[in-house]
Every structure is written in C-alpha cells, then in structure tokens.
Design a protein around this motif. Structure first.
Motif, short mmCIF file in Angstrom:
data_model
loop_
_atom_site.label_atom_id
_atom_site.label_comp_id
_atom_site.label_asym_id
_atom_site.label_seq_id
_atom_site.Cartn_x
_atom_site.Cartn_y
_atom_site.Cartn_z
N LYS A 45 0.80 -1.24 -0.07
CA LYS A 45 0.08 0.03 0.18
C LYS A 45 0.94 1.23 -0.08
CE LYS A 45 -3.44 2.32 2.78
NZ LYS A 45 -4.40 2.18 3.94
N PRO B 64 0.74 -3.37 -7.01
CA PRO B 64 -0.66 -4.01 -7.37
C PRO B 64 -0.76 -5.19 -6.01
CG PRO B 64 0.95 -4.62 -8.89
CD PRO B 64 1.66 -3.41 -8.03
N TYR C 217 -9.00 -10.57 -7.78
CA TYR C 217 -9.48 -9.35 -7.94
C TYR C 217 -8.15 -8.43 -7.74
CZ TYR C 217 -13.81 -11.08 -6.27
OH TYR C 217 -15.03 -11.78 -6.36
N GLU C 218 -7.74 -7.51 -8.81
CA GLU C 218 -6.59 -6.83 -8.59
C GLU C 218 -7.01 -5.52 -8.34
OE1 GLU C 218 -2.68 -5.13 -11.23
OE2 GLU C 218 -3.97 -6.87 -11.87
N LEU C 219 -6.19 -5.02 -7.25
CA LEU C 219 -6.58 -3.65 -6.45
C LEU C 219 -5.20 -2.65 -6.96
CD1 LEU C 219 -7.63 -5.04 -3.01
CD2 LEU C 219 -9.11 -4.52 -4.97
N GLU C 220 -5.53 -1.52 -7.00
CA GLU C 220 -4.53 -0.53 -7.27
C GLU C 220 -4.76 0.81 -6.36
OE1 GLU C 220 -4.26 0.48 -11.40
OE2 GLU C 220 -3.10 -1.40 -12.07
N THR C 221 -3.65 1.54 -6.04
CA THR C 221 -3.94 2.36 -5.19
C THR C 221 -4.43 3.77 -5.60
OG1 THR C 221 -1.70 3.09 -5.58
CG2 THR C 221 -1.94 1.74 -3.44
N LYS C 222 -5.54 4.43 -5.22
CA LYS C 222 -5.88 5.48 -5.72
C LYS C 222 -6.02 6.80 -4.42
CE LYS C 222 -9.49 7.86 -8.52
NZ LYS C 222 -10.65 7.45 -9.48
N SER D 196 -6.98 5.14 -1.03
CA SER D 196 -7.97 3.91 -0.95
C SER D 196 -7.64 3.00 -1.99
CB SER D 196 -9.49 4.48 -1.33
OG SER D 196 -9.57 5.00 -2.29
N PHE D 197 -8.28 2.23 -2.30
CA PHE D 197 -7.93 1.02 -3.35
C PHE D 197 -9.20 0.96 -4.23
CE2 PHE D 197 -5.12 -0.65 -0.18
CZ PHE D 197 -3.92 -0.61 -0.85
N VAL D 198 -8.69 0.79 -5.52
CA VAL D 198 -9.81 0.38 -6.45
C VAL D 198 -9.47 -0.58 -7.28
CG1 VAL D 198 -10.26 2.94 -7.01
CG2 VAL D 198 -8.57 1.81 -8.36
N LEU D 199 -10.60 -1.27 -7.82
CA LEU D 199 -10.37 -2.51 -8.72
C LEU D 199 -9.71 -2.16 -10.00
CD1 LEU D 199 -13.93 -4.62 -8.35
CD2 LEU D 199 -11.65 -5.04 -7.44
#
Length: 239
Positions: free
Chosen positions: A212, A217, A227-232, A235-238
């Motif tokens: 994080k 990723p 599910y792949e999460l990326e930082t935004k 928070s995280f987004v798909l």
C-alpha cells in the motif's frame, strides 16, 4: 549471442500452493510414525492458536515451534523416510494451487520468461513443484545429507531471498527490466522489491501495508474469482 530473457520469481507456499508445504511435510512425518505424535501435540495446539487468530504473532510462534521440532526430528529419521513423506505430500498438494498464480505462470512461460521459485520449504518438495510447473530454477531449504544421514546442517533462503534472487539472475544472465516478483508474506518483501513489478498476492498484513505504501498492485483470490487492486489516493480501486 543468446537472447537476454526477462524473469519472474515466485514464492511457493501460500502464493502458488494453497497451503504450507513445510507444515504439510511435518504432518506427514507424524502420520508415518517418523515423528512422535505426543511430541507434535504442542505444534498442533500452536497451529490452532494461529487459526483462531488469538494473537497477532500467533503464526510466528507456531512456526518457531515447528522449526525446533524439525531440528530435533532430522537427527532421528533417515533421508529415505524423509523422501517418502515428501513424495506423498507432493502428490497430495501439487494441484491444490491458486488460479491466479497458475495462470500467470502459464502466461509468462508462453512469453519466454525465465521462471524462478524461492521458498523456505524443503528443497525435496520445491524441486518437484518446480519441475511440475515448468520453473527454470529453484531454491528451497536444504537439510544437508552425508553418508546416508542428515548432518544437522541447514541451508535456508529465509531472510535472504533477495540475495538468492540476485545470484539466480546472474547465473542465468537474465534481465531485470520487466522482471516480476510474486509473494504473500513479509519475508518476500526484499525479493519482490528487487523486481520491476512486485505483486502482493493474498498478502499478510505486513506485506499489505508495504504494498500500500509503495503503490504495488495487490491481488486477492477468493473461491473462483480474483481481484486486482491498485492504489488511488488513500484508497484502493479494482484495476
């Protein structure tokens, strides 16, 4: 002049295989009568403490006890008994893998990547898994043998997976550019950090927080979905 190839390095336990091979082998040695079941009782209790998540450090406490048990057991069993248990564990667990990492390995192999496996589990098991899934090289924990016995000497990659990886890359003349590192625990962070694209897969808390903080990723697999999460921002987004 031979082509310089990209590489991907994988942890195995909890990253490809759904369970811990190191622990499964201890269970099998007990089943075969090579480790006394009464001596294993405290290990079973420590494992249940971890599964109940009674303490934040319960897994480390459990693993510490397990390592001590192995140290004692290896002075009492023969390599033949050990190999028998390893073969049985391999046959039971070789196909109990995560979909995401199995597919990633297949995809990278077709793209010409060199595939490396670095694991704290016993080399007798990791060699079988590596061969089964088409890895090009591997390192696991080695209990040194001599004269038909275990000497008590242990060579393990734990705490130095990054150093092991650098030696592999040098040996194979691989390219760091485009490299991928996949792991699930704190012990994989240094190894993953050395690669261009680290992927935290089903990460434990320490790895999750590190991923994080560094924008890595994060991939979560549950049942038949991942599910792949990326930082935004925070928070995280798909992805």
């Amino acid at each position: 002049m031979s082509e310089v190839r990209k590489f991907a390095v994988f942890d195995i336990d909890g990253t490809l295989i759904r369970w811990q091979l190191y622990h499964a082998l201890a269970d099998q040695l007990v089943k075969l009568g090579h480790i006394d079941s009464s001596a294993f009782q405290s290990i079973s209790e420590a494992r249940m403490d971890w599964k109940r998540r009674e303490r934040s450090d319960s897994f480390k406490l459990y693993e510490t006890k397990l390592v001590k048990l192995y140290s004692k057991a290896m002075s009492q069993i023969t390599p033949a008994q050990f190999d028998q248990a390893a073969e049985q564990v391999f046959e039971e667990y070789k196909d109990q893998v995560y979909t995401y990492t199995r597919q990633l390995i297949k995809k990278l192999r077709t793209k010409g990547y060199l595939l490396f496996a670095i694991s704290g589990s016993q080399v007798e098991l990791i060699s079988k898994i590596a061969d089964y899934y088409g890895f090009d090289d591997f390192v696991g924990t080695q209990y040194v043998r001599r004269g038909g016995k275990f000497t008590g000497e242990v060579k393990a990659p734990l705490g130095k997976k990054d150093q092991v990886l650098k030696e592999m890359v040098k040996q194979h003349g691989a390219s760091w550019a485009g490299s991928i590192g996949v792991g699930d625990s704190q012990g994989d962070i240094k190894m993953m950090s050395a690669t261009e694209r680290p992927i935290a897969f089903n990460p434990e808390r320490e790895l999750f927080e590190h991923a994080k903080a560094h924008g890595w990723p994060i991939v979560i697999e549950r049942k038949n979905m991942f599910y792949e999460l990326e930082t935004k921002g925070e928070s995280f987004v798909l992805a």
